[in-house]
Design an enzyme around this catalytic site. Structure first.
Site, PDB file in Angstrom:
ATOM      1  CE  LYS A 110      -4.168  -2.107   1.621  1.00 22.85           C
ATOM      2  NZ  LYS A 110      -3.708  -3.515   1.767  1.00 22.85           N
TER       3      LYS A 110
HETATM    4  C1  PLP Z   1      -4.251  -4.598   0.953  1.00 24.64           C
HETATM    5  C2  PLP Z   1      -3.473  -5.850   0.795  1.00 24.64           C
HETATM    6  C3  PLP Z   1      -3.841  -6.843  -0.135  1.00 24.64           C
HETATM    7  C4  PLP Z   1      -5.087  -6.743  -0.985  1.00 24.64           C
HETATM    8  O1  PLP Z   1      -4.994  -5.765  -1.987  1.00 24.64           O
HETATM    9  P1  PLP Z   1      -6.312  -5.221  -2.721  1.00 24.64           P
HETATM   10  O2  PLP Z   1      -5.861  -4.104  -3.559  1.00 24.64           O
HETATM   11  O3  PLP Z   1      -7.232  -4.770  -1.609  1.00 24.64           O
HETATM   12  O4  PLP Z   1      -6.898  -6.348  -3.494  1.00 24.64           O
HETATM   13  C5  PLP Z   1      -3.037  -7.976  -0.253  1.00 24.64           C
HETATM   14  N1  PLP Z   1      -1.946  -8.148   0.524  1.00 24.64           N
HETATM   15  C6  PLP Z   1      -1.561  -7.214   1.442  1.00 24.64           C
HETATM   16  C7  PLP Z   1      -0.356  -7.485   2.273  1.00 24.64           C
HETATM   17  C8  PLP Z   1      -2.296  -6.040   1.601  1.00 24.64           C
HETATM   18  O5  PLP Z   1      -1.909  -5.131   2.528  1.00 24.64           O
END
Ligand code: PLP
Length: 493
Positions: A110
């Site tokens: 993120k």
């Molecule tokens: C947020 C997240 C995801 C999922 O990603 P999306 O964009 O919500 O599908 C997968 N793995 C980790 C470690 C995350 O923080």
């Protein structure tokens, strides 16, 4: 005005307005109507840096931003903020490639988007002559909160408030949040679970009295959630970056197709891959990997989306999602931009908790996507096997995508070069990763993190080291019905 609501073509805005508003006021999400015309010439990206590729993508998608503004945002987001200059390095592991998206300030993927979102918001404010202070409200199950705090820390004209469930995040994640520095950051635990935090925040967003009060103080709420195009667009970049790296390493040739396997929750990450494909990236299959919460697996395989199901708390908590918001954007494109059809489906979802797509759309989905799901036991086995065979340590989310790719290959015999997107450092989920490797359940996650590093010989990312010695800055805990009061005290500051 190139963006419109997925649910109403009359609701049109510019890119900067879409970044400011987050969500359309009819509840729809903003989408670029002419996405297919925004083609990128991949040959021109060869030997370019991550920042240079970012510039090309962002210029096309944020089409009312002046070029200097885009360059400025990119430079503020990525210069020296990531632990590697490559930003998202591509490595070979066994029979596939892994793009590591976790080298940002909080060791989660993120960071790639949340490092730049605050700058895109500030730029959008300037462009639209707004003077208000932006208050970012966020509910988190762990990763988003810390990445947003780090992104918005000390950004002029903003304050950020994060609510997390007191007993619902990993010990590493909690330590990351309560030690957060920055004069504009506020963190509060709530006595409840993630859904309580999330619905509490949603209530605040629509509280008329509170919003009027905010305006008196020249303040507005905004969201760091992945429904904002300012989070989606920066994620398109690493799909192109990965492809270009594979060409540069002589693994593929220009125009060769590749597969991506993506650990999926809210469908933001994988949707960015679909966008990249529309913009000309030669992608064969987008492999959508789920854990026990396999609503997307069912959807891709049956055409029926049904949220009426049990919720599982899993070892890959960032994928524990039943309503994947960004799927709405995919439906918009699969229904050839028919806003009414999308609105009908979304009405079905909110009234009946389910919807079904027509046969034509179902076929389109199976030609673009493969859906798989992997449960805890196989996730653990995958972590152990990959470490023993290749000395590479997967986190619990990435392991789900890795195994789904293996399942896909076994099932289809497809030999296309494939890439797994790695979304977190294994040390963020030390307890589960340690258990997968050594089959012992340890309680103290912060201590286990060091043990995991010692036993595997893999270094802990700097931002996670010494967390146990950092002073706790945020120790506020509140009842769910006191969230508003907490927000009001901060607004007045
Ligand atoms: C947020 C997240 C995801 C999922 O990603 P999306 O964009 O919500 O599908 C997968 N793995 C980790 C470690 C995350 O923080």
């Amino acid at each position: 005005m190139s963006y419109e609501s997925t649910r109403n073509s009359n609701l049109k805005v510019t890119a900067s307005e879409a970044v400011l508003n987050g969500i359309a006021h009819d509840g729809g999400l903003f989408v670029m109507r002419n996405l297919k015309d925004k083609k990128i010439d991949i040959e021109k990206l060869l030997y370019k840096s991550y920042a240079e590729i970012s510039r090309k993508v962002l210029k096309l998608m944020l089409d009312d931003f002046p070029e200097e503004k885009i360059n400025d945002c990119i430079s503020k987001a990525y210069t020296k903020k990531f632990s590697t200059e490559e930003i998202t390095p591509v490595v070979k592991v066994g029979g596939c490639y892994i793009t590591e998206l976790f080298h940002g300030p909080t060791s989660a993927f993120k960071d790639v988007a949340l490092s730049i979102l605050p700058h895109l918001i500030t730029a959008s404010y300037e462009m639209n002559d707004r003077q208000d202070e932006v208050i970012i409200l966020t509910a988190t199950s762990g990763d988003t909160g810390k990445a947003a705090l780090e992104g918005f820390k000390d950004i002029k004209g903003t304050k950020i408030i994060v609510f997390y469930p007191e007993n619902g995040v990993s010990q590493v994640q909690k330590a990351q949040m309560v030690t957060q520095e920055g004069s504009n950051t506020h963190v509060c635990a709530i006595k409840g679970n993630f859904d309580d935090a999330q619905s509490g925040v949603k209530k605040l967003f629509t509280d008329k009295n509170l919003i009027e009060n905010l305006m008196e103080y020249n303040k507005v709420f905004s969201s760091a959630n992945s429904i904002n195009i300012g989070r989606l667009i920066p994620q398109i970049v690493y799909y192109f970056y990965t492809y270009v790296k594979l060409i540069e390493k002589d693994i593929i040739k220009l125009k060769d197709k590749i597969n991506f396997s993506v650990p999926t929750g809210n469908f933001g990450n994988i949707l960015a891959g679909y966008y990249a494909k529309q913009m000309g990236l030669p992608i064969n299959k987008l492999i959508c990997a789920s854990n026990e919460n396999n609503v997307l697996f069912d959807f891709i395989n049956t055409g029926i989306y049904d949220r009426n199901r049990q919720f599982y708390k899993t070892i890959s908590p960032s994928m524990d999602i039943i309503v994947s918001s960004n799927l709405e954007r995919l439906l918009y494109f699969l229904y050839d931009k028919d806003n009414n059809e999308v609105k009908k489906l979304m009405d079905d979802l909110s009234l009946k908790g389910r919807y079904e797509v027509n046969e034509k759309v179902k076929n389109k989905i199976s030609s673009e996507f493969y859906g798989g799901c992997v449960f805890a036991k196989d996730t653990e086995t995958t972590i152990k096997e990959v470490f023993e065979k290749y000395g590479y340590l997967l986190d619990t989310h990435t392991a789900v995508a890795y195994k789904t790719l293996e399942d896909y290959k076994d099932e289809t015999g497809d030999n296309t070069i494939s890439v797994v997107l790695s979304t977190a450092s294994p040390f963020k989920f030390s307890r589960s990763v340690y258990k997968a490797l050594f089959d012992t359940e340890e309680q103290q996650e912060l201590e286990i993190m060091y043990e995991l590093s010692k036993k595997t010989g893999i270094e802990i990312p700097t931002n996670l080291q010494g967390l146990e010695n950092k002073p706790v800055i945020h120790n506020k805990v509140c009842e769910i019905d006191k969230m508003e009061e907490y927000v009001r005290t901060i607004v007045k500051q």
